[in-house]
Design a protein around this motif. Structure first.
Motif, PDB file in Angstrom:
ATOM      1  N   ALA A   3      57.029   8.314  24.162  1.00  0.00           N
ATOM      2  CA  ALA A   3      56.755   9.389  23.211  1.00  0.00           C
ATOM      3  C   ALA A   3      57.571   9.168  21.944  1.00  0.00           C
ATOM      4  O   ALA A   3      58.760   8.863  22.004  1.00  0.00           O
ATOM      5  N   ASN A   4      56.928   9.283  20.796  1.00  0.00           N
ATOM      6  CA  ASN A   4      57.638   9.159  19.525  1.00  0.00           C
ATOM      7  C   ASN A   4      57.278  10.284  18.552  1.00  0.00           C
ATOM      8  O   ASN A   4      57.594  10.215  17.381  1.00  0.00           O
ATOM      9  N   VAL A   5      56.635  11.316  19.052  1.00  0.00           N
ATOM     10  CA  VAL A   5      56.261  12.479  18.236  1.00  0.00           C
ATOM     11  C   VAL A   5      56.999  13.692  18.780  1.00  0.00           C
ATOM     12  O   VAL A   5      56.830  14.063  19.936  1.00  0.00           O
ATOM     13  N   GLY A   6      57.853  14.285  17.939  1.00  0.00           N
ATOM     14  CA  GLY A   6      58.645  15.436  18.347  1.00  0.00           C
ATOM     15  C   GLY A   6      57.861  16.736  18.319  1.00  0.00           C
ATOM     16  O   GLY A   6      56.686  16.781  17.941  1.00  0.00           O
ATOM     17  N   THR A   7      58.534  17.816  18.689  1.00  0.00           N
ATOM     18  CA  THR A   7      57.885  19.123  18.810  1.00  0.00           C
ATOM     19  C   THR A   7      57.376  19.645  17.464  1.00  0.00           C
ATOM     20  O   THR A   7      56.230  20.082  17.362  1.00  0.00           O
ATOM     21  N   VAL A   8      58.222  19.602  16.448  1.00  0.00           N
ATOM     22  CA  VAL A   8      57.805  20.097  15.130  1.00  0.00           C
ATOM     23  C   VAL A   8      56.673  19.232  14.590  1.00  0.00           C
ATOM     24  O   VAL A   8      55.681  19.744  14.051  1.00  0.00           O
ATOM     25  N   ASP A   9      56.808  17.932  14.740  1.00  0.00           N
ATOM     26  CA  ASP A   9      55.775  16.995  14.303  1.00  0.00           C
ATOM     27  C   ASP A   9      54.458  17.268  15.035  1.00  0.00           C
ATOM     28  O   ASP A   9      53.383  17.240  14.447  1.00  0.00           O
ATOM     29  N   LYS A  10      54.546  17.571  16.306  1.00  0.00           N
ATOM     30  CA  LYS A  10      53.359  17.862  17.114  1.00  0.00           C
ATOM     31  C   LYS A  10      52.648  19.117  16.610  1.00  0.00           C
ATOM     32  O   LYS A  10      51.425  19.137  16.462  1.00  0.00           O
ATOM     33  N   ILE A  11      53.423  20.157  16.316  1.00  0.00           N
ATOM     34  CA  ILE A  11      52.846  21.409  15.826  1.00  0.00           C
ATOM     35  C   ILE A  11      52.162  21.189  14.478  1.00  0.00           C
ATOM     36  O   ILE A  11      51.052  21.677  14.243  1.00  0.00           O
ATOM     37  N   VAL A  12      52.814  20.438  13.595  1.00  0.00           N
ATOM     38  CA  VAL A  12      52.230  20.148  12.284  1.00  0.00           C
ATOM     39  C   VAL A  12      50.932  19.369  12.445  1.00  0.00           C
ATOM     40  O   VAL A  12      49.934  19.639  11.765  1.00  0.00           O
TER      41      VAL A  12
END
Length: 63
Positions: A3-12
């Motif tokens: 995984a290389n996509v964080g929580t904030v990045d995922k929401i955006v």
């Protein structure tokens, strides 16, 4: 695939996908196919992995 996509990045990404999908209802005629671009942020947000992040060595996921 790590995984290389964080929580904030995922929401955006998911919000961006919804915005792009809404173009289907807003754009006239043959321009509606642009809404299909929403699948890219949708899929990368759901699987928490972005191939471009891997290429550039970016990781927004907390470890």
């Amino acid at each position: 695939m790590n995984a290389n996509v964080g929580t904030v990045d995922k929401i955006v990404r998911l919000i961006l996908a919804l915005a792009l999908f809404s173009l289907f209802f807003l754009l006239p005629g043959d321009e509606r196919w642009l809404a299909l671009a929403g699948f890219i942020p949708l899929v990368t947000g759901l699987i928490n992995w972005c191939p471009l992040y891997t290429l550039f060595g970016i990781n927004t996921c907390r470890r």
